[in-house]
Motif scaffolding. Structure first.
Motif, PDB file in Angstrom:
ATOM      1  N   GLU A 101      10.288  26.090 -49.233  1.00  0.00           N
ATOM      2  CA  GLU A 101      10.088  27.331 -48.482  1.00  0.00           C
ATOM      3  C   GLU A 101       8.630  27.779 -48.551  1.00  0.00           C
ATOM      4  O   GLU A 101       8.066  28.239 -47.555  1.00  0.00           O
ATOM      5  N   ASP A 119       5.997  25.860 -48.893  1.00  0.00           N
ATOM      6  CA  ASP A 119       5.207  24.975 -48.041  1.00  0.00           C
ATOM      7  C   ASP A 119       5.366  25.332 -46.573  1.00  0.00           C
ATOM      8  O   ASP A 119       4.394  25.312 -45.805  1.00  0.00           O
ATOM      9  N   ILE A 120       6.585  25.680 -46.181  1.00  0.00           N
ATOM     10  CA  ILE A 120       6.829  26.078 -44.793  1.00  0.00           C
ATOM     11  C   ILE A 120       6.053  27.351 -44.475  1.00  0.00           C
ATOM     12  O   ILE A 120       5.427  27.462 -43.414  1.00  0.00           O
ATOM     13  N   LEU A 121       6.077  28.305 -45.395  1.00  0.00           N
ATOM     14  CA  LEU A 121       5.344  29.555 -45.165  1.00  0.00           C
ATOM     15  C   LEU A 121       3.840  29.317 -45.080  1.00  0.00           C
ATOM     16  O   LEU A 121       3.150  29.941 -44.261  1.00  0.00           O
ATOM     17  N   LYS A 122       3.325  28.432 -45.918  1.00  0.00           N
ATOM     18  CA  LYS A 122       1.888  28.118 -45.856  1.00  0.00           C
ATOM     19  C   LYS A 122       1.521  27.551 -44.487  1.00  0.00           C
ATOM     20  O   LYS A 122       0.507  27.927 -43.898  1.00  0.00           O
ATOM     21  N   LYS A 123       2.343  26.639 -43.987  1.00  0.00           N
ATOM     22  CA  LYS A 123       2.069  26.037 -42.684  1.00  0.00           C
ATOM     23  C   LYS A 123       2.165  27.078 -41.578  1.00  0.00           C
ATOM     24  O   LYS A 123       1.359  27.091 -40.652  1.00  0.00           O
ATOM     25  N   THR A 124       3.151  27.961 -41.679  1.00  0.00           N
ATOM     26  CA  THR A 124       3.343  28.995 -40.678  1.00  0.00           C
ATOM     27  C   THR A 124       2.137  29.937 -40.646  1.00  0.00           C
ATOM     28  O   THR A 124       1.647  30.293 -39.564  1.00  0.00           O
ATOM     29  N   ILE A 125       1.654  30.317 -41.798  1.00  0.00           N
ATOM     30  CA  ILE A 125       0.492  31.207 -41.859  1.00  0.00           C
ATOM     31  C   ILE A 125      -0.726  30.556 -41.229  1.00  0.00           C
ATOM     32  O   ILE A 125      -1.454  31.186 -40.465  1.00  0.00           O
ATOM     33  N   SER A 126      -0.921  29.278 -41.520  1.00  0.00           N
ATOM     34  CA  SER A 126      -2.093  28.592 -40.951  1.00  0.00           C
ATOM     35  C   SER A 126      -1.973  28.441 -39.450  1.00  0.00           C
ATOM     36  O   SER A 126      -2.956  28.499 -38.737  1.00  0.00           O
ATOM     37  N   ILE A 127      -0.744  28.287 -38.937  1.00  0.00           N
ATOM     38  CA  ILE A 127      -0.557  28.158 -37.492  1.00  0.00           C
ATOM     39  C   ILE A 127      -0.826  29.474 -36.792  1.00  0.00           C
ATOM     40  O   ILE A 127      -1.542  29.536 -35.779  1.00  0.00           O
ATOM     41  N   PHE A 128      -0.278  30.568 -37.318  1.00  0.00           N
ATOM     42  CA  PHE A 128      -0.375  31.848 -36.647  1.00  0.00           C
ATOM     43  C   PHE A 128      -1.691  32.580 -36.907  1.00  0.00           C
ATOM     44  O   PHE A 128      -2.031  33.494 -36.174  1.00  0.00           O
ATOM     45  N   SER A 129      -2.384  32.215 -37.960  1.00  0.00           N
ATOM     46  CA  SER A 129      -3.656  32.897 -38.212  1.00  0.00           C
ATOM     47  C   SER A 129      -4.730  32.425 -37.232  1.00  0.00           C
ATOM     48  O   SER A 129      -5.653  33.154 -36.932  1.00  0.00           O
TER      49      SER A 129
END
Length: 103
Positions: free
Chosen positions: A87, A89-99
Protein backbone atom coordinates in the motif's frame (compact mmCIF):
# COMPACT_ATOMS: atom_id res chain seq x y z
CA UNK A 1 1.03 -18.45 -36.64
CA UNK A 2 1.73 -21.23 -34.17
CA UNK A 3 2.69 -20.82 -30.58
CA UNK A 4 5.58 -22.80 -29.21
CA UNK A 5 5.08 -24.59 -25.95
CA UNK A 6 7.44 -23.55 -23.21
CA UNK A 7 9.22 -26.25 -21.24
CA UNK A 8 9.99 -25.81 -17.56
CA UNK A 9 12.59 -27.73 -15.61
CA UNK A 10 11.64 -29.82 -12.60
CA UNK A 11 13.74 -27.50 -10.45
CA UNK A 12 11.75 -24.46 -11.63
CA UNK A 13 8.49 -26.26 -10.88
CA UNK A 14 9.64 -27.21 -7.38
CA UNK A 15 10.83 -23.66 -6.68
CA UNK A 16 7.56 -22.20 -7.94
CA UNK A 17 5.51 -24.51 -5.73
CA UNK A 18 7.70 -23.79 -2.70
CA UNK A 19 7.37 -20.04 -3.37
CA UNK A 20 3.60 -20.45 -3.50
CA UNK A 21 3.59 -22.35 -0.21
CA UNK A 22 5.96 -20.05 1.66
CA UNK A 23 4.94 -16.62 0.38
CA UNK A 24 1.37 -16.50 1.63
CA UNK A 25 0.31 -14.83 -1.63
CA UNK A 26 -2.49 -16.15 -3.78
CA UNK A 27 -1.89 -18.65 -6.54
CA UNK A 28 -2.81 -16.09 -9.20
CA UNK A 29 -0.34 -13.51 -7.81
CA UNK A 30 2.54 -15.99 -7.75
CA UNK A 31 1.68 -17.29 -11.23
CA UNK A 32 1.58 -13.74 -12.56
CA UNK A 33 4.97 -12.93 -11.03
CA UNK A 34 6.48 -16.06 -12.58
CA UNK A 35 4.85 -15.48 -15.95
CA UNK A 36 2.88 -18.73 -16.03
CA UNK A 37 -0.82 -19.54 -16.12
CA UNK A 38 -2.46 -20.16 -12.73
CA UNK A 39 -3.78 -23.52 -13.95
CA UNK A 40 -0.23 -24.60 -14.76
CA UNK A 41 1.02 -23.68 -11.29
CA UNK A 42 -2.01 -25.41 -9.74
CA UNK A 43 -1.14 -28.57 -11.69
CA UNK A 44 2.47 -28.46 -10.53
CA UNK A 45 1.32 -28.05 -6.94
CA UNK A 46 -0.99 -31.06 -7.26
CA UNK A 47 1.64 -33.22 -8.91
CA UNK A 48 4.33 -32.33 -6.40
CA UNK A 49 2.08 -32.69 -3.35
CA UNK A 50 1.49 -36.33 -4.31
CA UNK A 51 5.22 -36.84 -4.79
CA UNK A 52 6.23 -35.32 -1.44
CA UNK A 53 6.89 -38.02 1.09
CA UNK A 54 6.36 -37.44 4.78
CA UNK A 55 9.38 -38.07 6.97
CA UNK A 56 9.39 -41.21 9.06
CA UNK A 57 10.90 -41.38 12.49
CA UNK A 58 10.47 -39.96 15.95
CA UNK A 59 10.22 -36.32 14.82
CA UNK A 60 7.70 -36.98 12.03
CA UNK A 61 4.64 -36.05 14.06
CA UNK A 62 6.15 -32.77 15.23
CA UNK A 63 6.68 -31.66 11.61
CA UNK A 64 3.03 -32.24 10.71
CA UNK A 65 1.53 -30.77 13.89
CA UNK A 66 -0.38 -27.50 13.80
CA UNK A 67 1.76 -24.37 14.09
CA UNK A 68 2.17 -22.88 17.52
CA UNK A 69 0.28 -19.68 18.41
CA UNK A 70 3.54 -17.73 18.13
CA UNK A 71 4.17 -19.05 14.62
CA UNK A 72 0.61 -18.20 13.64
CA UNK A 73 0.99 -14.66 14.98
CA UNK A 74 4.35 -14.22 13.20
CA UNK A 75 2.80 -15.36 9.91
CA UNK A 76 -0.16 -12.98 10.39
CA UNK A 77 2.18 -10.07 11.12
CA UNK A 78 4.33 -10.90 8.08
CA UNK A 79 1.25 -10.80 5.85
CA UNK A 80 0.14 -7.53 7.43
CA UNK A 81 3.59 -5.99 6.90
CA UNK A 82 3.70 -7.14 3.29
CA UNK A 83 0.30 -5.58 2.64
CA UNK A 84 1.28 -2.30 4.34
CA UNK A 85 4.47 -2.12 2.26
CA UNK A 86 2.50 -2.73 -0.93
CA UNK A 87 0.00 0.00 0.00
CA UNK A 88 2.87 2.39 0.79
CA UNK A 89 4.45 1.73 -2.60
CA UNK A 90 1.15 2.34 -4.36
CA UNK A 91 0.71 5.63 -2.51
CA UNK A 92 4.24 6.73 -3.40
CA UNK A 93 3.56 6.07 -7.08
CA UNK A 94 0.22 7.84 -6.90
CA UNK A 95 1.77 10.93 -5.33
CA UNK A 96 4.47 11.09 -7.99
CA UNK A 97 1.87 10.75 -10.76
CA UNK A 98 -0.48 13.43 -9.46
CA UNK A 99 2.15 15.88 -8.28
CA UNK A 100 3.36 16.29 -11.85
CA UNK A 101 6.57 17.93 -12.92
CA UNK A 102 7.81 20.84 -10.80
CA UNK A 103 7.01 24.30 -12.18
Amino acid sequence: MTKTRRAFTDEFKREAVSLLASSGRSLTQVASELGVQPSLLRGWRGALSGAVKTPAGPGALAATAAPSPEQTEIRRLQKELERAQMERDILKKTISIFSGPPK
